[in-house]
Write a protein that holds these residues in place. Sequence first.
Motif, PDB file in Angstrom:
ATOM      1  N   VAL A   7       0.835  -1.199   0.000  1.00 37.56           N
ATOM      2  CA  VAL A   7       0.000   0.000   0.000  1.00 37.56           C
ATOM      3  C   VAL A   7       0.871   1.251   0.000  1.00 37.56           C
ATOM      4  CG1 VAL A   7      -1.593   1.369   1.396  1.00 37.56           C
ATOM      5  CG2 VAL A   7      -2.011  -1.072   1.044  1.00 37.56           C
ATOM      6  N   ARG A   8       1.887   1.240   0.825  1.00 42.67           N
ATOM      7  CA  ARG A   8       2.732   2.439   0.931  1.00 42.67           C
ATOM      8  C   ARG A   8       3.651   2.605  -0.275  1.00 42.67           C
ATOM      9  NH1 ARG A   8       2.576   1.190   7.275  1.00 42.67           N
ATOM     10  NH2 ARG A   8       0.827   2.569   7.731  1.00 42.67           N
ATOM     11  N   ALA A   9       3.697   1.578  -1.131  1.00 40.41           N
ATOM     12  CA  ALA A   9       4.420   1.699  -2.402  1.00 40.41           C
ATOM     13  C   ALA A   9       3.476   2.133  -3.524  1.00 40.41           C
ATOM     14  CB  ALA A   9       5.084   0.372  -2.759  1.00 40.41           C
ATOM     15  N   GLY A  10       2.221   2.408  -3.156  1.00 43.04           N
ATOM     16  CA  GLY A  10       1.267   2.912  -4.140  1.00 43.04           C
ATOM     17  C   GLY A  10       0.408   1.859  -4.797  1.00 43.04           C
ATOM     18  N   GLU A  11       0.510   0.600  -4.344  1.00 42.91           N
ATOM     19  CA  GLU A  11      -0.289  -0.468  -4.937  1.00 42.91           C
ATOM     20  C   GLU A  11      -1.676  -0.529  -4.297  1.00 42.91           C
ATOM     21  OE1 GLU A  11       1.662  -4.281  -5.149  1.00 42.91           O
ATOM     22  OE2 GLU A  11       3.643  -3.345  -5.016  1.00 42.91           O
ATOM     23  N   GLU A  12      -2.643  -1.008  -5.050  1.00 43.78           N
ATOM     24  CA  GLU A  12      -3.977  -1.250  -4.505  1.00 43.78           C
ATOM     25  C   GLU A  12      -4.034  -2.677  -3.974  1.00 43.78           C
ATOM     26  OE1 GLU A  12      -8.720  -1.142  -5.762  1.00 43.78           O
ATOM     27  OE2 GLU A  12      -7.159  -0.768  -7.264  1.00 43.78           O
ATOM     28  N   VAL A  13      -4.450  -2.816  -2.720  1.00 46.62           N
ATOM     29  CA  VAL A  13      -4.499  -4.131  -2.080  1.00 46.62           C
ATOM     30  C   VAL A  13      -5.918  -4.389  -1.585  1.00 46.62           C
ATOM     31  CG1 VAL A  13      -3.663  -5.544  -0.163  1.00 46.62           C
ATOM     32  CG2 VAL A  13      -2.075  -4.031  -1.377  1.00 46.62           C
ATOM     33  N   ILE A  14      -6.487  -5.512  -1.984  1.00 45.23           N
ATOM     34  CA  ILE A  14      -7.816  -5.910  -1.521  1.00 45.23           C
ATOM     35  C   ILE A  14      -7.675  -7.279  -0.860  1.00 45.23           C
ATOM     36  CG2 ILE A  14     -10.173  -6.467  -2.180  1.00 45.23           C
ATOM     37  CD1 ILE A  14      -9.834  -4.607  -4.578  1.00 45.23           C
ATOM     38  N   LEU A  15      -8.032  -7.338   0.413  1.00 44.89           N
ATOM     39  CA  LEU A  15      -7.881  -8.567   1.187  1.00 44.89           C
ATOM     40  C   LEU A  15      -9.236  -9.231   1.405  1.00 44.89           C
ATOM     41  CD1 LEU A  15      -5.350  -7.198   3.822  1.00 44.89           C
ATOM     42  CD2 LEU A  15      -4.833  -8.626   1.846  1.00 44.89           C
ATOM     43  N   ALA A  16      -9.215 -10.539   1.538  1.00 49.65           N
ATOM     44  CA  ALA A  16     -10.443 -11.299   1.739  1.00 49.65           C
ATOM     45  C   ALA A  16     -10.947 -11.157   3.173  1.00 49.65           C
ATOM     46  CB  ALA A  16     -10.202 -12.774   1.424  1.00 49.65           C
ATOM     47  N   ALA A  17     -12.273 -11.244   3.344  1.00 47.20           N
ATOM     48  CA  ALA A  17     -12.872 -11.190   4.678  1.00 47.20           C
ATOM     49  C   ALA A  17     -12.473 -12.440   5.453  1.00 47.20           C
ATOM     50  CB  ALA A  17     -14.386 -11.092   4.570  1.00 47.20           C
ATOM     51  N   ARG A  18     -12.447 -12.285   6.775  1.00 50.84           N
ATOM     52  CA  ARG A  18     -12.147 -13.425   7.634  1.00 50.84           C
ATOM     53  C   ARG A  18     -13.034 -13.378   8.874  1.00 50.84           C
ATOM     54  NH1 ARG A  18      -6.084 -12.963   9.512  1.00 50.84           N
ATOM     55  NH2 ARG A  18      -5.815 -13.110   7.257  1.00 50.84           N
ATOM     56  N   ASP A  19     -13.288 -14.563   9.433  1.00 51.05           N
ATOM     57  CA  ASP A  19     -14.114 -14.670  10.637  1.00 51.05           C
ATOM     58  C   ASP A  19     -13.236 -14.514  11.873  1.00 51.05           C
ATOM     59  OD1 ASP A  19     -16.387 -15.138   9.101  1.00 51.05           O
ATOM     60  OD2 ASP A  19     -16.091 -17.313   9.129  1.00 51.05           O
ATOM     61  N   VAL A  20     -13.653 -13.627  12.774  1.00 50.08           N
ATOM     62  CA  VAL A  20     -12.920 -13.377  14.015  1.00 50.08           C
ATOM     63  C   VAL A  20     -13.928 -13.271  15.148  1.00 50.08           C
ATOM     64  CG1 VAL A  20     -11.012 -12.212  12.830  1.00 50.08           C
ATOM     65  CG2 VAL A  20     -12.952 -10.863  13.696  1.00 50.08           C
ATOM     66  N   VAL A  21     -13.405 -13.208  16.372  1.00 49.56           N
ATOM     67  CA  VAL A  21     -14.268 -13.045  17.548  1.00 49.56           C
ATOM     68  C   VAL A  21     -13.761 -11.862  18.366  1.00 49.56           C
ATOM     69  CG1 VAL A  21     -15.130 -14.072  19.682  1.00 49.56           C
ATOM     70  CG2 VAL A  21     -14.837 -15.502  17.643  1.00 49.56           C
ATOM     71  N   VAL A  22     -14.648 -10.903  18.595  1.00 48.00           N
ATOM     72  CA  VAL A  22     -14.353  -9.759  19.461  1.00 48.00           C
ATOM     73  C   VAL A  22     -15.156  -9.963  20.739  1.00 48.00           C
ATOM     74  CG1 VAL A  22     -14.493  -7.257  19.731  1.00 48.00           C
ATOM     75  CG2 VAL A  22     -13.941  -8.246  17.495  1.00 48.00           C
ATOM     76  N   SER A  23     -14.491 -10.352  21.806  1.00 49.08           N
ATOM     77  CA  SER A  23     -15.197 -10.679  23.045  1.00 49.08           C
ATOM     78  C   SER A  23     -15.406  -9.470  23.944  1.00 49.08           C
ATOM     79  CB  SER A  23     -14.450 -11.779  23.807  1.00 49.08           C
ATOM     80  OG  SER A  23     -13.098 -11.438  24.006  1.00 49.08           O
ATOM     81  N   ARG A  24     -14.634  -8.411  23.710  1.00 47.30           N
ATOM     82  CA  ARG A  24     -14.801  -7.174  24.478  1.00 47.30           C
ATOM     83  C   ARG A  24     -14.468  -5.992  23.578  1.00 47.30           C
ATOM     84  NH1 ARG A  24     -10.863  -5.147  29.451  1.00 47.30           N
ATOM     85  NH2 ARG A  24     -12.087  -3.341  30.108  1.00 47.30           N
ATOM     86  N   PHE A  25     -15.331  -4.991  23.600  1.00 46.32           N
ATOM     87  CA  PHE A  25     -15.104  -3.766  22.827  1.00 46.32           C
ATOM     88  C   PHE A  25     -15.698  -2.641  23.668  1.00 46.32           C
ATOM     89  CE2 PHE A  25     -15.513  -1.975  18.173  1.00 46.32           C
ATOM     90  CZ  PHE A  25     -14.815  -0.831  18.562  1.00 46.32           C
ATOM     91  N   ASP A  26     -14.891  -2.093  24.556  1.00 44.78           N
ATOM     92  CA  ASP A  26     -15.364  -1.106  25.526  1.00 44.78           C
ATOM     93  C   ASP A  26     -14.763   0.260  25.258  1.00 44.78           C
ATOM     94  OD1 ASP A  26     -16.782  -3.072  26.843  1.00 44.78           O
ATOM     95  OD2 ASP A  26     -15.312  -3.340  28.448  1.00 44.78           O
ATOM     96  N   VAL A  27     -15.606   1.298  25.335  1.00 47.34           N
ATOM     97  CA  VAL A  27     -15.132   2.678  25.287  1.00 47.34           C
ATOM     98  C   VAL A  27     -14.839   3.116  26.714  1.00 47.34           C
ATOM     99  CG1 VAL A  27     -15.693   5.062  24.672  1.00 47.34           C
ATOM    100  CG2 VAL A  27     -16.491   3.175  23.223  1.00 47.34           C
ATOM    101  N   ILE A  28     -13.596   3.565  26.955  1.00 45.23           N
ATOM    102  CA  ILE A  28     -13.223   3.962  28.319  1.00 45.23           C
ATOM    103  C   ILE A  28     -13.080   5.477  28.462  1.00 45.23           C
ATOM    104  CG2 ILE A  28     -12.136   1.763  28.881  1.00 45.23           C
ATOM    105  CD1 ILE A  28      -9.429   3.032  28.275  1.00 45.23           C
ATOM    106  N   ALA A  29     -13.009   6.194  27.341  1.00 36.63           N
ATOM    107  CA  ALA A  29     -12.943   7.660  27.387  1.00 36.63           C
ATOM    108  C   ALA A  29     -13.264   8.196  25.998  1.00 36.63           C
ATOM    109  CB  ALA A  29     -11.560   8.132  27.833  1.00 36.63           C
ATOM    110  N   GLU A  30     -13.717   9.438  25.944  1.00 36.56           N
ATOM    111  CA  GLU A  30     -13.947  10.083  24.652  1.00 36.56           C
ATOM    112  C   GLU A  30     -13.625  11.571  24.755  1.00 36.56           C
ATOM    113  OE1 GLU A  30     -18.510  11.108  24.052  1.00 36.56           O
ATOM    114  OE2 GLU A  30     -18.224   8.933  24.343  1.00 36.56           O
ATOM    115  N   ARG A  31     -13.183  12.116  23.608  1.00 36.79           N
ATOM    116  CA  ARG A  31     -12.775  13.518  23.555  1.00 36.79           C
ATOM    117  C   ARG A  31     -13.255  14.118  22.238  1.00 36.79           C
ATOM    118  NH1 ARG A  31      -8.895  10.454  25.091  1.00 36.79           N
ATOM    119  NH2 ARG A  31      -8.014  10.308  22.982  1.00 36.79           N
TER     120      ARG A  31
END
Length: 297
Positions: A136-160
Amino acid sequence: MVSPGILLVDKPAGITSHDAVARTRKAFGTRKVGHAGTLDPMATGLLVIGIEGATRLLTYIVGADKTYEATIRLGQTTSTDDADGEIIVRAEETAWEAVTPERIAEGIAVLTGAISQVPSSVSAIKVDGRRAYDRVRAGEEVILAARDVVVSRFDVIAERAGSGTLDLDVIVDCSSGTYIRSLARDLGASLGVGGHLTALRRTRVGSFDVADAVGIDDLAGAATLTAADAAARILEALPVTAEEARDLRHGKRLAGQASRLTGALAAAVDPDGALVGIIEKRGDDLKSAMNMPEAAS
């Protein structure tokens, strides 16, 4: 002679994981060094490094769950999904009307649990032998395949709130292979204002914590975990007799001993506290899945 072990390193921003490995090789005077999971140059935090025979353990560590601390900036979309890229879209002022605490919570909920995500194009995934972020940083277009993952925690602890932006400090617990840049990008997209990462830090890999890591400038003489101690952090530890250790090292099975394991794998440790290797169930027997090199006498 360099003893095998696991080294925990706190990688700074601006260097690759390969750079950290190279510096470890120099500090320990050995070529046999590897790591259990890449951190790309922007990211900081825990890098688990194997030295000498302990590199054989890395395959059992790389798939462990991870914890990240990150800052997601809503209101801007960048070419790399992080602050290193060019800002390509800024949210219109009217778009913010729909960005409420409830909508943010809903967006996060959609990105929590078992999900399918497309990795960021600046991830460390290799495409035809080269890291995606290098392409990407060499200017190429990169398209990656989707993958299955697990997000067990996604917490917001502060905002500005900023000028046309909203920064969310978050903590994410996730399965191996999850891309936090993708979470930032997808959350921003779902809210209609765009989003990218401005900071990313890995604080945990399995039971290894960045609090126990050494800095990149403190590698010389740094303490390592023994192979046995490291293996016991990721797998059940199974004490074996000297005779059983000898049999396992020689490729023999422990007949009728499978019931000694509660899981599929275990770390076999001999009476001297040395790691014999990783053993697995095979029918009613136990056999070696991986043997550690024996220490020179």
